[in-house]
Write an enzyme that holds these catalytic residues in place. Structure first.
Site, PDB file in Angstrom:
ATOM      1  CG  LEU A  31     -15.343   3.306  17.873  1.00 54.53           C
ATOM      2  CD1 LEU A  31     -16.589   2.557  17.490  1.00 54.53           C
ATOM      3  CD2 LEU A  31     -15.157   3.297  19.381  1.00 54.53           C
ATOM      4  N   GLY A  34      -8.729   1.494   9.832  1.00 45.64           N
ATOM      5  CA  GLY A  34      -8.170   0.490   8.934  1.00 45.64           C
ATOM      6  C   GLY A  34      -7.550   1.146   7.715  1.00 45.64           C
ATOM      7  CB  ALA A  35      -5.905  -0.302   4.781  1.00 47.64           C
ATOM      8  CB  ALA A  37     -13.319   2.621   6.379  1.00 50.27           C
ATOM      9  CG  LEU A  39     -16.504   2.114  12.939  1.00 53.22           C
ATOM     10  CD1 LEU A  39     -17.396   2.167  11.703  1.00 53.22           C
ATOM     11  CD2 LEU A  39     -16.561   0.727  13.562  1.00 53.22           C
ATOM     12  CG  ASP A 187     -13.501  -9.524   5.934  1.00 51.48           C
ATOM     13  OD1 ASP A 187     -12.831 -10.560   6.082  1.00 51.48           O
ATOM     14  OD2 ASP A 187     -13.252  -8.461   6.543  1.00 51.48           O
TER      15      ASP A 187
END
Lengths: 301, 224
Positions: A31, A34-35, A37, A39, A187
């Site tokens: 999906l 990111g830097a 992880a 997903l 966050d």
């Protein structure tokens, strides 16, 4: 397992590299990446338990021992927060499984063994992120009532705004419940909140007309449902006013920049927060100080 | 589910629900074959649930004496909330086994251990494993070698377990589960759950929260 596809997502760590013919939702679909992880959407045990798979891959530029330790620490931190919040009855995805040790993966090219990273499987929360819900609502308001925001007395508009205010108070309440449980999100943005059960069918690029199941016949944007907090990758345990106030401050800033037309209603989030647990008042007082000086307390870093 | 593929002796499913009509048709053998998502397809899991077991003491004796023919996970079913609860323990044990991280003798003892939120293996057997007094028994067998098949397990169990087979489903388990004991074992006493005398096994919020809390505890066992 080398194919000649144009894009090959990063190799999945064991056990997710098994491809069952019998289970239709396999293999996990990527999906976001990111830097920190990756997903995936997949399921746990069987198709009856849709799940989000978060993989923290190893970072080849880090020293192996440090890499393993940091990855382990962070995946465990997130897993512990989720498990604790489920016990406390806070609306978050439930923790299904976690592998903090990580696996040793054999490199297909060199045959060398390397650290494959750690993973976490959690409950899949169906619904739209609050960013999309608010944006759709703003669009609806603009289409129906135009840009003149100072006209008062429009009953229909007042009703829509009351619905939004109620929704925002529920968001504040969800954050308050989180803080009352002793956890800081780290966050908080409107992308890390999901309105469970909504399906606005927002068009993605290249798609045709999407179905608008989240709207009724009049095009109202559904604002009912449970607000679920997601992504605890930067979360931690704290009961300090300062940490709680910074959480709210981050959300306030994110809200202001993402939803300028709704920013005026943010006070409702704080109102919902105020009413949600004992101790909220001193946090809101602290928030005023944080607003004056910004997120960082110390001048270091 | 394709009914034509299901005979009384063989039932293969990846879904959680067991149609009532099939459940009733089962007599002596109601051994379910389960392919758990993400685990190797070569390692199906066989599960059977028994009530009114008469020979728990002798089954336990086989375990203690280390009889290799009785390499099963024998779980006291009163400690099991749901299918997802039991299968989570299996998932954890098989995954640890694949990664060479077994803390106990084999994958079957590891399944019993995986039910536990704590690191003490002996204690996990006392709390979740078969006892002489066990009346409701959950039997789990992982196919670790190709010789272990549905038929071989079904034949062995029907020969040695004296009890009545019932469907391995959430309805049946919720009638067997001792929620107070389970909450105590997982140190979840503060959770609000409905009284056990709730009409029909509806999955309400409190029960769901208890189940999800238990899954989290199983996943995090041993995290330091």
């Amino acid at each position: 397992m080398h194919t000649t596809h144009e894009y090959t997502p990063p190799p999945l760590p064991p056990p997710f590299h098994h491809h069952h013919q019998t289970t239709p939702a396999n293999p996990p679909t990527l999906l976001t990446q990111g830097a920190e992880a990756h997903l995936y959407k997949t399921h746990y045990l069987s198709a009856a338990h849709p799940a989000a798979l978060k993989i923290r891959p190893s970072k080849p530029y880090r020293h192996p021992i440090l890499d393993r330790r940091l990855t382990r620490q962070r995946i465990l931190q997130e897993a512990r927060c989720l498990a604790k919040l489920v016990r406390e009855g806070v609306s978050v995805p439930a923790l299904y499984a976690v592998d903090w040790e990580g696996q040793t993966v054999t490199d297909a090219d060199t045959g060398a063994e390397r650290y494959g990273g750690a993973w976490l499987l959690m409950e899949w929360v169906e619904g739209d992120v609050v960013r999309v819900v608010v944006r759709e609502w703003e669009g609806y308001m603009l289409r129906h009532f135009g840009d003149d925001r100072d006209v008062d007395g429009h009953v229909e508009r007042k009703r829509e705004e009351d619905r939004m205010k109620d929704f925002l108070r529920r968001i504040g309440g969800a954050v308050g419940k989180l803080h009352a449980a002793g956890v800081i999100h780290g966050d908080l943005t409107t992308s890390n909140l999901i309105l469970r059960g909504t399906n606005l069918g927002v068009k993605k690029e290249g798609e045709g007309d999407a179905v608008d199941e989240g709207r009724d016949g009049l095009g109202h944007v559904g604002l009912e449902g449970e607000v679920v907090l997601i992504d605890f990758g930067l979360a931690g345990q704290s009961v300090q006013d300062e940490d709680r106030a910074v959480d709210l401050y981050v959300l306030e800033r994110a809200f202001g920049s993402t939803h300028p037309r709704t920013e005026g209603f943010f006070a409702e989030v704080l109102e919902g927060y105020r009413a949600s647990y004992r101790g909220s008042v001193s946090v809101l007082k602290r928030l005023e100080e944080v607003r004056m000086r910004g997120r960082k307390k110390s001048m270091l870093g | 589910m394709d009914l034509s593929r299901i005979s009384i002796l063989e039932k293969k499913t990846t879904e959680f629900s067991v149609p009532k009509s099939i459940a009733c048709a089962m007599s002596s053998s109601l051994l379910e074959t389960i392919d758990l998502a993400h685990l190797p397809p070569s390692m199906p899991v066989y599960v059977a649930l028994y009530r009114d077991v008469k020979n728990a003491a002798s089954l336990r004796q086989q375990l203690i004496s280390g009889n290799a023919d009785f390499e099963y996970a024998f779980i006291d079913a009163s400690m099991v909330l749901s299918r997802a609860h039991a299968l989570s323990a299996v998932f954890r044990a098989v995954n640890d086994s694949i990664n060479g991280r077994l803390k106990s003798r084999n994958v079957h003892s590891e399944i019993v251990f995986s039910f536990s939120p704590a690191n003490n293996i002996a204690e996990s057997f006392r709390k979740f494993g078969i006892a002489d007094s066990t009346k409701d028994l959950l039997v789990i067998k992982v196919s670790t070698t190709p010789e272990i098949t549905h038929d071989s397990v079904a034949a062995h169990l029907s020969q040695h377990v004296e009890g009545s087979v019932v469907p391995f489903d959430d309805d049946t388990l919720s009638n067997i589960a001792d929620v107070t004991k389970i909450k105590k074992a997982y140190k979840l006493g503060a959770l609000k759950t409905p009284p056990p005398t709730q009409p029909n096994g509806t999955h309400d919020d409190g029960t769901k929260q208890l189940e999800l809390s238990v899954l989290g505890a199983i996943a995090l066992r041993g995290a330091t």
